[in-house]
Design a protein around this motif. Structure first.
Motif, PDB file in Angstrom:
ATOM      1  N   SER A   1       0.831  -1.206   0.000  1.00  0.00           N
ATOM      2  CA  SER A   1       0.000   0.000   0.000  1.00  0.00           C
ATOM      3  C   SER A   1       0.863   1.253   0.000  1.00  0.00           C
ATOM      4  O   SER A   1       1.811   1.355   0.780  1.00  0.00           O
TER       5      SER A   1
ATOM      6  N   SER B   1      -0.461   4.168   0.712  1.00  0.00           N
ATOM      7  CA  SER B   1      -1.188   5.159   1.506  1.00  0.00           C
ATOM      8  C   SER B   1      -0.234   5.979   2.367  1.00  0.00           C
ATOM      9  O   SER B   1       0.750   5.459   2.907  1.00  0.00           O
TER      10      SER B   1
ATOM     11  N   ARG C   1      -0.240   8.359   5.681  1.00  0.00           N
ATOM     12  CA  ARG C   1      -1.066   8.787   6.820  1.00  0.00           C
ATOM     13  C   ARG C   1      -1.140  10.309   6.904  1.00  0.00           C
ATOM     14  O   ARG C   1      -2.088  10.860   7.465  1.00  0.00           O
TER      15      ARG C   1
ATOM     16  N   ASN D   1      -4.232  11.332   5.551  1.00  0.00           N
ATOM     17  CA  ASN D   1      -5.361  10.635   6.180  1.00  0.00           C
ATOM     18  C   ASN D   1      -5.786   9.393   5.397  1.00  0.00           C
ATOM     19  O   ASN D   1      -6.965   9.033   5.378  1.00  0.00           O
ATOM     20  N   GLU D   2      -4.800   8.744   4.745  1.00  0.00           N
ATOM     21  CA  GLU D   2      -5.053   7.486   4.054  1.00  0.00           C
ATOM     22  C   GLU D   2      -4.659   6.338   4.978  1.00  0.00           C
ATOM     23  O   GLU D   2      -3.724   6.458   5.766  1.00  0.00           O
ATOM     24  N   THR D   3      -5.359   5.232   4.878  1.00  0.00           N
ATOM     25  CA  THR D   3      -5.103   4.084   5.745  1.00  0.00           C
ATOM     26  C   THR D   3      -4.425   2.970   4.936  1.00  0.00           C
ATOM     27  O   THR D   3      -4.592   2.885   3.707  1.00  0.00           O
ATOM     28  N   PRO D   4      -3.660   2.089   5.618  1.00  0.00           N
ATOM     29  CA  PRO D   4      -2.911   1.057   4.901  1.00  0.00           C
ATOM     30  C   PRO D   4      -3.776   0.061   4.137  1.00  0.00           C
ATOM     31  O   PRO D   4      -3.263  -0.640   3.267  1.00  0.00           O
TER      32      PRO D   4
ATOM     33  N   GLN E   1      -5.995   0.937   2.121  1.00  0.00           N
ATOM     34  CA  GLN E   1      -6.309   1.612   0.864  1.00  0.00           C
ATOM     35  C   GLN E   1      -5.077   1.615  -0.043  1.00  0.00           C
ATOM     36  O   GLN E   1      -3.962   1.337   0.384  1.00  0.00           O
ATOM     37  N   ASN E   2      -5.315   1.945  -1.317  1.00  0.00           N
ATOM     38  CA  ASN E   2      -4.214   2.164  -2.267  1.00  0.00           C
ATOM     39  C   ASN E   2      -3.256   0.976  -2.331  1.00  0.00           C
ATOM     40  O   ASN E   2      -2.033   1.126  -2.337  1.00  0.00           O
ATOM     41  N   ARG E   3      -3.837  -0.212  -2.400  1.00  0.00           N
ATOM     42  CA  ARG E   3      -3.053  -1.440  -2.398  1.00  0.00           C
ATOM     43  C   ARG E   3      -2.884  -1.972  -3.817  1.00  0.00           C
ATOM     44  O   ARG E   3      -3.784  -1.867  -4.647  1.00  0.00           O
TER      45      ARG E   3
ATOM     46  N   GLY F   1      -0.926  -3.314   5.561  1.00  0.00           N
ATOM     47  CA  GLY F   1      -0.651  -2.799   4.223  1.00  0.00           C
ATOM     48  C   GLY F   1       0.137  -3.755   3.350  1.00  0.00           C
ATOM     49  O   GLY F   1       0.418  -3.450   2.195  1.00  0.00           O
TER      50      GLY F   1
ATOM     51  N   HIS G   1       6.568   0.282   3.522  1.00  0.00           N
ATOM     52  CA  HIS G   1       6.543   1.436   2.616  1.00  0.00           C
ATOM     53  C   HIS G   1       7.745   1.475   1.677  1.00  0.00           C
ATOM     54  O   HIS G   1       7.639   1.988   0.561  1.00  0.00           O
TER      55      HIS G   1
END
Length: 289
Positions: A94, A96, A98, A101-104, A106-108, A142, A146
């Motif tokens: 992910s 995302s 933080r 305000n994106e959470t792990p 999301q955006n995977r 996630g 990262h």
């Protein structure tokens, strides 16, 4: 290549990134850079990353070994091996942030893993002086950490190439020395050569250079070392200097030793994100075999 959050969002939004404690940079000229200058440096960095993406598209490797650190995402205090190879059949990551305000969850993106290559690397490295840990599953919500998510999204946005994630514990002492990372990189390259089925394999190092305290001397010494393929200079880097985000230079050392030839440095841009000078020495380089 660098993977700092500053790579992912443009300078107009850097104030959204959490403000680190003030650290006086070693180079006073980094204080109070104009927004225009930050934009110029950021654009040059992103253009260099685009070159890496284009190079990977051109080479069309059969697999990419991604060398990155893990910051208590999948490797936590109950077990912190120096080197870990992920060998599950697939994995998610992910991008995302933080800060936005994106959470792990999301955006995977889901990536195929070249588990055959990964298992070969483990066996071969154990036959040649290394005992890497391995994992079939991630524990972080996630997926991969990262360091992997951001680099892969930037250079393989369509997730079109199978990967082998290789996690290096750079962040939490005791961590492998620069010398040990170089030795590991050399052994990794030999293991790939012995895979023996004619596949083309790329190695992508994610992290660095110095941050959040930008240290121009450390960065310039390292950039000079990879440009000259000076392994002795790389191995001589002190563990007490390779701390916090700067510790991710260890991932570059693995890749540089695996390539064992001078690097083509596409960009080095020290970019503070706050007036006190905190930021990252963004670096992008390639080794063409």
């Amino acid at each position: 290549m660098s993977h700092a959050p500053q790579v992912m969002i443009d300078p107009d939004r850097w104030e959204l990134i959490n403000r680190p404690r003030a650290t006086e940079p070693l180079a006073p000229e980094l204080r109070n850079l104009s927004l225009e200058t930050k934009w110029e440096r950021w654009k040059r960095t992103r253009a260099a990353i685009d070159q890496i993406r284009e190079r990977i598209d051109e080479l069309a490797p059969d697999a990419v070994i991604v060398v990155g650190d893990d910051q208590h995402e999948n490797m936590v205090d109950d077990n912190m091996p120096p080197f870990t190879i992920f060998v599950g059949d697939e994995v998610e990551a992910s991008v995302s942030l933080r800060y936005l305000n994106e959470t792990p969850d999301q955006n995977r993106t889901r990536y195929a893993v070249d588990s055959k290559l990964g298992r070969h690397l483990i066996d071969d490295l154990m036959d040649h002086g290394f005992d890497p840990s391995y994992s079939y599953r991630t524990r972080y919500v996630g997926g991969l950490g990262h360091a992997f998510a951001r680099a892969l999204k930037l250079v393989t946005p369509d997730a079109q190439i199978p990967i082998v994630p290789l996690m290096v514990n750079t962040y939490y002492p005791p961590a492998p020395s620069a010398k040990r990372c170089a030795q590991f990189g050399e052994a990794l390259a030999m293991a790939v050569e012995r895979f023996g089925d004619g596949r083309r394999v790329a190695v992508l190092a994610s992290g660095g250079l110095s941050h959040t305290k930008i240290d121009l001397e450390i960065d310039q010494t390292f950039v000079d070392a990879i440009q000259r393929n000076d392994r002795g200079q790389m191995e001589a880097m002190r563990s007490e200097d390779l701390v916090d985000g700067t510790s991710e230079i260890r991932c570059w050392v693995v890749a540089a030793a695996a390539a064992d030839r001078p690097a083509n440095v596409l960009a080095y841009e020290p970019i503070p994100r706050v007036p006190e000078g905190n930021g990252v020495g963004m670096g992008v380089a390639e080794w063409i075999l």
